[in-house]
Design a protein around this motif. Structure first.
Motif, PDB file in Angstrom:
ATOM      1  N   ALA A   1       0.836  -1.198   0.000  1.00  0.00           N
ATOM      2  CA  ALA A   1       0.000   0.000   0.000  1.00  0.00           C
ATOM      3  C   ALA A   1       0.872   1.250   0.000  1.00  0.00           C
ATOM      4  CB  ALA A   1      -0.926  -0.001   1.215  1.00  0.00           C
ATOM      5  N   ILE A   2       1.866   1.277   0.873  1.00  0.00           N
ATOM      6  CA  ILE A   2       2.762   2.431   0.957  1.00  0.00           C
ATOM      7  C   ILE A   2       3.508   2.625  -0.361  1.00  0.00           C
ATOM      8  CG2 ILE A   2       4.905   3.253   2.039  1.00  0.00           C
ATOM      9  CD1 ILE A   2       3.801   2.110   4.694  1.00  0.00           C
ATOM     10  N   HIS A   3       3.940   1.523  -0.978  1.00  0.00           N
ATOM     11  CA  HIS A   3       4.637   1.606  -2.275  1.00  0.00           C
ATOM     12  C   HIS A   3       3.797   2.361  -3.299  1.00  0.00           C
ATOM     13  CE1 HIS A   3       6.502   0.494  -6.079  1.00  0.00           C
ATOM     14  NE2 HIS A   3       5.347  -0.040  -6.457  1.00  0.00           N
ATOM     15  N   TYR A   4       2.524   2.003  -3.423  1.00  0.00           N
ATOM     16  CA  TYR A   4       1.671   2.650  -4.441  1.00  0.00           C
ATOM     17  C   TYR A   4       1.331   4.091  -4.069  1.00  0.00           C
ATOM     18  CZ  TYR A   4       1.096  -1.709  -7.006  1.00  0.00           C
ATOM     19  OH  TYR A   4       1.328  -2.837  -7.767  1.00  0.00           O
ATOM     20  N   TYR A   5       1.105   4.345  -2.783  1.00  0.00           N
ATOM     21  CA  TYR A   5       0.817   5.725  -2.362  1.00  0.00           C
ATOM     22  C   TYR A   5       2.019   6.633  -2.630  1.00  0.00           C
ATOM     23  CZ  TYR A   5      -3.276   3.942   0.211  1.00  0.00           C
ATOM     24  OH  TYR A   5      -4.467   3.358   0.575  1.00  0.00           O
ATOM     25  N   GLU A   6       3.224   6.106  -2.394  1.00  0.00           N
ATOM     26  CA  GLU A   6       4.433   6.908  -2.634  1.00  0.00           C
ATOM     27  C   GLU A   6       4.617   7.211  -4.121  1.00  0.00           C
ATOM     28  OE1 GLU A   6       7.571   4.779  -0.665  1.00  0.00           O
ATOM     29  OE2 GLU A   6       7.332   5.970   1.179  1.00  0.00           O
ATOM     30  N   GLU A   7       4.209   6.284  -4.985  1.00  0.00           N
ATOM     31  CA  GLU A   7       4.254   6.528  -6.431  1.00  0.00           C
ATOM     32  C   GLU A   7       3.463   7.792  -6.774  1.00  0.00           C
ATOM     33  OE1 GLU A   7       5.523   4.670  -9.328  1.00  0.00           O
ATOM     34  OE2 GLU A   7       6.882   4.026  -7.728  1.00  0.00           O
ATOM     35  N   VAL A   8       2.297   7.937  -6.142  1.00  0.00           N
ATOM     36  CA  VAL A   8       1.452   9.110  -6.399  1.00  0.00           C
ATOM     37  C   VAL A   8       2.086  10.365  -5.804  1.00  0.00           C
ATOM     38  CG1 VAL A   8      -0.849  10.119  -6.131  1.00  0.00           C
ATOM     39  CG2 VAL A   8      -0.599   7.629  -6.319  1.00  0.00           C
ATOM     40  N   TYR A   9       2.479  10.267  -4.544  1.00  0.00           N
ATOM     41  CA  TYR A   9       3.013  11.439  -3.852  1.00  0.00           C
ATOM     42  C   TYR A   9       4.265  11.988  -4.531  1.00  0.00           C
ATOM     43  CZ  TYR A   9       5.303  14.342  -0.427  1.00  0.00           C
ATOM     44  OH  TYR A   9       5.934  15.401   0.185  1.00  0.00           O
ATOM     45  N   ASN A  10       5.120  11.120  -5.038  1.00  0.00           N
ATOM     46  CA  ASN A  10       6.393  11.557  -5.625  1.00  0.00           C
ATOM     47  C   ASN A  10       6.281  12.037  -7.070  1.00  0.00           C
ATOM     48  OD1 ASN A  10       7.982  11.040  -3.308  1.00  0.00           O
ATOM     49  ND2 ASN A  10       8.038   8.860  -3.789  1.00  0.00           N
ATOM     50  N   ASP A  11       5.109  11.949  -7.651  1.00  0.00           N
ATOM     51  CA  ASP A  11       4.910  12.400  -9.037  1.00  0.00           C
ATOM     52  C   ASP A  11       4.652  13.906  -9.043  1.00  0.00           C
ATOM     53  OD1 ASP A  11       4.076  12.969 -11.627  1.00  0.00           O
ATOM     54  OD2 ASP A  11       2.971  11.097 -11.856  1.00  0.00           O
ATOM     55  N   VAL A  12       5.549  14.662  -9.649  1.00  0.00           N
ATOM     56  CA  VAL A  12       5.432  16.129  -9.643  1.00  0.00           C
ATOM     57  C   VAL A  12       4.293  16.626 -10.525  1.00  0.00           C
ATOM     58  CG1 VAL A  12       7.865  16.489  -9.120  1.00  0.00           C
ATOM     59  CG2 VAL A  12       7.141  16.342 -11.517  1.00  0.00           C
ATOM     60  N   GLU A  13       3.766  15.739 -11.391  1.00  0.00           N
ATOM     61  CA  GLU A  13       2.732  16.174 -12.334  1.00  0.00           C
ATOM     62  C   GLU A  13       1.307  16.005 -11.813  1.00  0.00           C
ATOM     63  OE1 GLU A  13       3.125  14.833 -16.384  1.00  0.00           O
ATOM     64  OE2 GLU A  13       5.292  14.598 -16.178  1.00  0.00           O
ATOM     65  N   VAL A  14       1.109  15.285 -10.715  1.00  0.00           N
ATOM     66  CA  VAL A  14      -0.264  15.056 -10.246  1.00  0.00           C
ATOM     67  C   VAL A  14      -0.839  16.332  -9.651  1.00  0.00           C
ATOM     68  CG1 VAL A  14       0.085  12.607  -9.800  1.00  0.00           C
ATOM     69  CG2 VAL A  14       0.450  14.254  -7.952  1.00  0.00           C
ATOM     70  N   ASP A  15      -2.181  16.435  -9.720  1.00  0.00           N
ATOM     71  CA  ASP A  15      -2.820  17.639  -9.187  1.00  0.00           C
ATOM     72  C   ASP A  15      -2.825  17.609  -7.660  1.00  0.00           C
ATOM     73  OD1 ASP A  15      -5.109  16.199  -8.233  1.00  0.00           O
ATOM     74  OD2 ASP A  15      -5.980  16.258 -10.244  1.00  0.00           O
ATOM     75  N   LEU A  16      -3.165  18.746  -7.075  1.00  0.00           N
ATOM     76  CA  LEU A  16      -3.078  18.906  -5.623  1.00  0.00           C
ATOM     77  C   LEU A  16      -3.982  17.931  -4.885  1.00  0.00           C
ATOM     78  CD1 LEU A  16      -2.011  20.397  -3.159  1.00  0.00           C
ATOM     79  CD2 LEU A  16      -3.786  22.138  -3.513  1.00  0.00           C
ATOM     80  N   ASN A  17      -5.192  17.727  -5.382  1.00  0.00           N
ATOM     81  CA  ASN A  17      -6.115  16.831  -4.682  1.00  0.00           C
ATOM     82  C   ASN A  17      -5.574  15.403  -4.649  1.00  0.00           C
ATOM     83  OD1 ASN A  17      -8.687  16.536  -3.311  1.00  0.00           O
ATOM     84  ND2 ASN A  17      -9.333  15.347  -5.076  1.00  0.00           N
ATOM     85  N   ALA A  18      -4.999  14.946  -5.773  1.00  0.00           N
ATOM     86  CA  ALA A  18      -4.423  13.597  -5.826  1.00  0.00           C
ATOM     87  C   ALA A  18      -3.241  13.475  -4.867  1.00  0.00           C
ATOM     88  CB  ALA A  18      -3.982  13.277  -7.258  1.00  0.00           C
ATOM     89  N   LYS A  19      -2.413  14.517  -4.821  1.00  0.00           N
ATOM     90  CA  LYS A  19      -1.240  14.480  -3.931  1.00  0.00           C
ATOM     91  C   LYS A  19      -1.683  14.447  -2.466  1.00  0.00           C
ATOM     92  CE  LYS A  19       2.532  16.444  -5.376  1.00  0.00           C
ATOM     93  NZ  LYS A  19       3.686  15.502  -5.353  1.00  0.00           N
ATOM     94  N   LEU A  20      -2.701  15.232  -2.139  1.00  0.00           N
ATOM     95  CA  LEU A  20      -3.197  15.254  -0.760  1.00  0.00           C
ATOM     96  C   LEU A  20      -3.857  13.926  -0.386  1.00  0.00           C
ATOM     97  CD1 LEU A  20      -4.609  18.886  -0.586  1.00  0.00           C
ATOM     98  CD2 LEU A  20      -2.895  17.914   0.961  1.00  0.00           C
ATOM     99  N   THR A  21      -4.533  13.304  -1.346  1.00  0.00           N
ATOM    100  CA  THR A  21      -5.130  11.989  -1.089  1.00  0.00           C
ATOM    101  C   THR A  21      -4.034  10.968  -0.772  1.00  0.00           C
ATOM    102  OG1 THR A  21      -6.994  12.465  -2.572  1.00  0.00           O
ATOM    103  CG2 THR A  21      -6.583  10.155  -2.034  1.00  0.00           C
TER     104      THR A  21
END
Length: 421
Positions: free
Chosen positions: A284-304
């Motif tokens: 779970a942490i692996h996949y969440y970190e994939e999202v968090y570390n992506d500089v292109e995702v929007d703010l809502n996705a990063k906060l999620t």
């Protein structure tokens, strides 16, 4: 559009009263009859009213407007540059102000969608309220989009039951219309997403399957990916893990083929949640970190992703990383805590921050007086279970057993609501 409702719409847009428009031309009662299609005015009267409103009657301009409108409508339903959407809108707004066009009502209805695309919820609501004054004159095609976009507004303001009512009214109009397959599929996908939010799992699967059949035939891979995500979420909820993983991976693959980071990271976020549900914290942490570390995702996705990481780290008592993600989330939320779109993230981050800092009185106050009422208002039973249980454990630790029982009971009732849904 008939000339009467057209005049009424322009008068409302210009914030002109019936008295101001009618003065020296016709009586107010006669103008009211014209606007409500209860009489046919003479060409001279229509001409005088249009002149006062600054409107030209020109068929050649109308043809140009129709073409430009259709191009603009298309921009609103795909991922496009917002500046391009704004430029097209401003050009059309200028043309509409000075010409009698049959496209005016459809243009005004699509303005609701336009404001929502730009995140301007107040402007969208103002437009909905203006259009409500002429809603009784709308034909079936106009009503179809009128209900659909009101559903879009209700979705963004977290009024999901109201959104479903609007989408179903829109769906009822399909029997009276011959719309392109892709438009019908878009509504089916939207209803599928709404069923998913209401946790009507089987209905969500049914509508997503209908939509994906059309999008496959059209080789619209982004829309296919969106449907796969709905299916992945639905199969997770009924514990069909393999089907869920397969659909999320298909969505992710289609996102990679089209270089669409939003789809890729939405798939990662849901894969993270799937593994968290299974109790596989490391994955779970692996996949969440994939999202968090992506500089292109929007703010809502990063906060999620941030709030998901906070929950996972806290669940394994990794308090250092929990604190680190709270700090990151607080930075991301700076100046945005009053924004309704980010309210849930604010409450989650604040709740865990107060617990980590052992500010228990503030923790109790926030969760009891603000967070749980917010979740109840939005019928977010899944999160009520989580935070009611957190309160129950807190009071049990303090040996306040009466309070502990109260919140354990709330968690159980909310869980039953989830099962019913």
């Amino acid at each position: 559009m008939e000339i009467g409702p057209f005049i009424k719409l322009h008068r409302i847009k210009q914030e002109m009263t019936q008295e101001q428009l009618a003065e020296g031309i016709v009586s107010m009662s006669y103008l009211s009859k014209i606007e409500n299609q209860k009489t046919d005015a003479s060409p001279d009267v229509i001409s005088l009213l249009c002149t006062r409103l600054g409107i030209q009657l020109d068929n050649e301009i109308d043809t140009t407007i129709k073409e430009k409108c259709q191009n603009w409508y298309n921009l609103l339903f795909e991922v496009n540059d917002k500046q391009e959407i704004i430029a097209a809108y401003e050009e059309l707004e200028g043309l509409m102000e000075s010409a009698h066009s049959d496209s005016l009502v459809m243009f005004e209805i699509h303005k609701v969608r336009y404001y929502l695309v730009l995140g301007k919820l107040e402007e969208a609501l103002a437009e909905i309220n203006r259009l409500a004054e002429i809603s009784s004159t709308l034909d079936s095609l106009h009503q179809y989009y009128w209900y659909k976009f009101k559903g879009n507004y209700a979705t963004l303001t977290s009024e999901i039951n109201q959104a479903m009512r609007m989408y179903k009214l829109s769906e009822e109009k399909l029997n009276q219309l011959e719309l392109p397959e892709e438009e019908v599929a878009d509504l089916q996908y939207t209803i599928g997403v709404t069923h998913s939010k209401l946790r009507n799992t089987l209905e969500a699967i049914d509508y997503a399957d209908k939509a994906i059949d059309v999008f496959r035939k059209q080789y619209n891979f982004i829309r296919c990916a969106q449907c796969h995500i709905v299916l992945g979420i639905s199969y997770r909820r009924i514990r069909m893990w393999d089907k869920s993983i397969k659909n999320h991976n298909l969505a992710k693959h289609l996102g990679e083929l089209n270089k669409n980071q939003q789809i890729i990271q939405l798939s990662n976020q849901n894969l993270g949640f799937l593994h968290a549900t299974k109790g596989d914290t490391k994955e779970a942490i692996h996949y969440y970190e994939e999202v968090y570390n992506d500089v292109e995702v929007d703010l809502n996705a990063k906060l999620t992703a941030v709030t998901s990481l906070i929950k996972e780290y806290y669940s394994i008592y990794d308090l250092d990383n929990t604190k680190k993600m709270i700090e990151k989330g607080t930075e991301l939320l700076d100046g945005k805590t009053d924004n309704e779109l980010f309210k849930i993230h604010y409450y989650v981050i604040s709740t865990y921050n107060l617990v980590l800092n052992q500010e228990y009185a503030k923790f109790e106050s926030l969760v009891i007086k603000e967070f749980i009422p917010y979740l109840q208002k939005h019928k977010d039973y899944a999160n009520i279970v989580v935070y009611a249980n957190m309160l129950g454990k807190h009071y049990e630790y303090l040996c306040k057993y009466k309070d502990a029982v109260k919140y354990y009971k709330l968690a159980n009732i909310s869980y039953e609501e989830l099962i019913i849904l």
